[in-house]
Design a protein around this motif. Structure first.
Motif, PDB file in Angstrom:
ATOM      1  N   ALA A 137       3.377  -3.796  -6.960  1.00 22.96           N
ATOM      2  CA  ALA A 137       2.269  -5.058  -6.914  1.00 22.96           C
ATOM      3  C   ALA A 137       0.925  -3.606  -6.466  1.00 22.96           C
ATOM      4  O   ALA A 137      -0.050  -4.223  -6.513  1.00 22.96           O
ATOM      5  N   THR A 138       1.690  -2.555  -5.757  1.00 22.01           N
ATOM      6  CA  THR A 138       0.674  -2.443  -4.096  1.00 22.01           C
ATOM      7  C   THR A 138       0.237  -0.356  -4.641  1.00 22.01           C
ATOM      8  O   THR A 138       1.206   0.116  -4.855  1.00 22.01           O
ATOM      9  N   LEU A 139      -1.069  -0.455  -5.088  1.00 19.00           N
ATOM     10  CA  LEU A 139      -1.090   1.441  -5.035  1.00 19.00           C
ATOM     11  C   LEU A 139      -1.574   1.949  -3.633  1.00 19.00           C
ATOM     12  O   LEU A 139      -2.647   1.134  -3.190  1.00 19.00           O
ATOM     13  N   ARG A 140      -1.438   2.929  -3.508  1.00 20.66           N
ATOM     14  CA  ARG A 140      -1.839   3.066  -2.389  1.00 20.66           C
ATOM     15  C   ARG A 140      -2.225   4.941  -2.359  1.00 20.66           C
ATOM     16  O   ARG A 140      -1.763   5.492  -2.541  1.00 20.66           O
ATOM     17  N   GLN A 141      -3.203   4.820  -1.878  1.00 18.50           N
ATOM     18  CA  GLN A 141      -3.713   5.912  -1.606  1.00 18.50           C
ATOM     19  C   GLN A 141      -4.317   6.731  -0.430  1.00 18.50           C
ATOM     20  O   GLN A 141      -4.845   5.873   1.052  1.00 18.50           O
ATOM     21  N   VAL A 159     -11.489  -8.997  -0.681  1.00 24.87           N
ATOM     22  CA  VAL A 159     -10.507  -9.212  -1.852  1.00 24.87           C
ATOM     23  C   VAL A 159     -11.353 -10.247  -2.770  1.00 24.87           C
ATOM     24  O   VAL A 159     -12.444 -10.538  -2.763  1.00 24.87           O
ATOM     25  N   ILE A 160     -10.673 -10.077  -4.261  1.00 31.26           N
ATOM     26  CA  ILE A 160     -11.222 -10.453  -5.216  1.00 31.26           C
ATOM     27  C   ILE A 160     -10.089 -11.724  -5.804  1.00 31.26           C
ATOM     28  O   ILE A 160      -8.900 -11.489  -5.841  1.00 31.26           O
ATOM     29  N   TYR A 161     -10.854 -12.974  -5.988  1.00 29.39           N
ATOM     30  CA  TYR A 161     -10.007 -14.339  -6.483  1.00 29.39           C
ATOM     31  C   TYR A 161     -10.345 -14.215  -7.919  1.00 29.39           C
ATOM     32  O   TYR A 161     -12.024 -14.895  -8.204  1.00 29.39           O
ATOM     33  N   HIS A 162      -9.185 -14.762  -8.416  1.00 27.60           N
ATOM     34  CA  HIS A 162      -9.546 -14.384 -10.161  1.00 27.60           C
ATOM     35  C   HIS A 162      -9.023 -16.230 -10.136  1.00 27.60           C
ATOM     36  O   HIS A 162      -8.113 -16.508  -9.820  1.00 27.60           O
ATOM     37  N   GLN A 163      -9.730 -16.810 -10.744  1.00 33.76           N
ATOM     38  CA  GLN A 163      -9.223 -17.862 -11.502  1.00 33.76           C
ATOM     39  C   GLN A 163      -8.456 -18.555 -12.443  1.00 33.76           C
ATOM     40  O   GLN A 163      -7.548 -19.450 -12.403  1.00 33.76           O
ATOM     41  N   ASN A 164      -9.470 -17.184 -13.738  1.00 39.76           N
ATOM     42  CA  ASN A 164      -7.843 -17.599 -14.903  1.00 39.76           C
ATOM     43  C   ASN A 164      -7.929 -15.765 -15.473  1.00 39.76           C
ATOM     44  O   ASN A 164      -9.454 -15.528 -16.169  1.00 39.76           O
ATOM     45  N   PRO A 165      -7.066 -16.146 -15.195  1.00 41.62           N
ATOM     46  CA  PRO A 165      -5.295 -16.358 -15.043  1.00 41.62           C
ATOM     47  C   PRO A 165      -5.880 -16.207 -13.298  1.00 41.62           C
ATOM     48  O   PRO A 165      -6.430 -15.117 -12.487  1.00 41.62           O
ATOM     49  N   SER A 166      -4.726 -16.809 -12.460  1.00 39.57           N
ATOM     50  CA  SER A 166      -4.977 -16.738 -11.076  1.00 39.57           C
ATOM     51  C   SER A 166      -4.331 -15.972 -10.755  1.00 39.57           C
ATOM     52  O   SER A 166      -3.224 -16.126 -10.546  1.00 39.57           O
ATOM     53  N   TYR A 199      -7.791  -5.440  -1.460  1.00 38.84           N
ATOM     54  CA  TYR A 199      -7.758  -3.671  -1.706  1.00 38.84           C
ATOM     55  C   TYR A 199      -8.298  -3.731   0.247  1.00 38.84           C
ATOM     56  O   TYR A 199      -9.477  -4.144   0.374  1.00 38.84           O
ATOM     57  N   ARG A 200      -7.772  -2.699   0.956  1.00 37.73           N
ATOM     58  CA  ARG A 200      -7.525  -3.528   2.000  1.00 37.73           C
ATOM     59  C   ARG A 200      -7.374  -1.510   2.772  1.00 37.73           C
ATOM     60  O   ARG A 200      -7.324  -0.395   2.387  1.00 37.73           O
TER      61      ARG A 200
END
Length: 231
Positions: free
Chosen positions: A104-108, A196-203, A208-209
């Protein structure tokens, strides 16, 4: 984008455009080590150059492979091979981008190489846009300060404290909160350099680091009602 035309009409809003250099340059002109650079004015209403030369370009794919549980893609652009860029930026610079997808990680990872003998100025940024339903999402950022901007969205040279920085660290709603702001990428919380982006639906939580080379975060979301945030 809903169509190919929509993408080409505004390529800066989709995917992960590479900005070289990022953000805005007043009147498209500046001096560096006795050389005057003239970049095209592509933000005409404010008479600025914005976002550099590369976000519309086709990159040469130099590596495409699977290694274990990683997908690896490497691309590059040699500015000397692009006359319309070289005319504005007459330096032999090669920009290489690596993308590594692992679970689940994409590095640039970026490497800028000077193939010539003269030093050149450079800056690099990513105009990464995320889906952001304002009614059900929150946003946090590790920042305590931001640059004061003038009416052309250029830094005045003054730094301002963020009034609601504790809320920004914890996560805030961006609904109807128009942002085109430049934050310093440091804060007093000791957290990693990240948005950081938080989504509720779906959780879902999107982290983004950036490493220590990322000194600023620019956050843009139009008028705060368009369902996206660009970081």
């Amino acid at each position: 984008p809903e169509s190919e035309k929509q993408f080409h009409d505004n390529p800066i809003l989709y995917g992960t455009p590479i900005l070289f250099p990022p953000n805005r340059i007043s009147d498209g002109t500046f001096d560096y080590k006795g050389q005057t650079y003239h970049f095209e004015i592509n933000e005409k209403d404010k008479h600025n150059h914005i976002h550099g030369f590369l976000y519309k370009e086709k990159w040469e794919v130099t590596t495409s492979k699977i290694a274990g549980n990683q997908v690896i893609l490497e691309t590059e652009i040699d500015i000397s091979q692009h006359p319309h860029i070289y005319k504005q930026f007459p330096r032999h610079a090669v920009i290489r981008m690596s993308y590594i997808l692992e679970e689940a990680t994409l590095r640039q990872h970026a490497v800028i190489t000077n193939k010539g003998e003269e030093a050149f100025p450079w800056g690099l940024g990513y105009h990464t846009s995320f889906i952001f339903p304002e009614d059900s999402s929150a946003f946090s950022l590790t920042a305590d300060q931001k640059w004061e901007l003038d009416e052309r969205f250029l830094p005045t040279g003054q730094v301002e404290d963020i009034a609601d920085k504790e809320q920004l660290h914890a996560g805030i709603s961006l609904k109807n909160k128009a942002l085109d702001d430049v934050f310093l990428s440091s804060d007093s919380s000791g957290r990693e350099n990240q948005a950081v982006i938080y989504h509720q639906n779906p959780s879902v939580k999107v982290v983004y680091r950036g490493d220590e080379h990322i000194k600023h975060w620019v956050v843009y979301n139009a008028d705060g009602t368009q369902g996206f945030v660009s970081v």
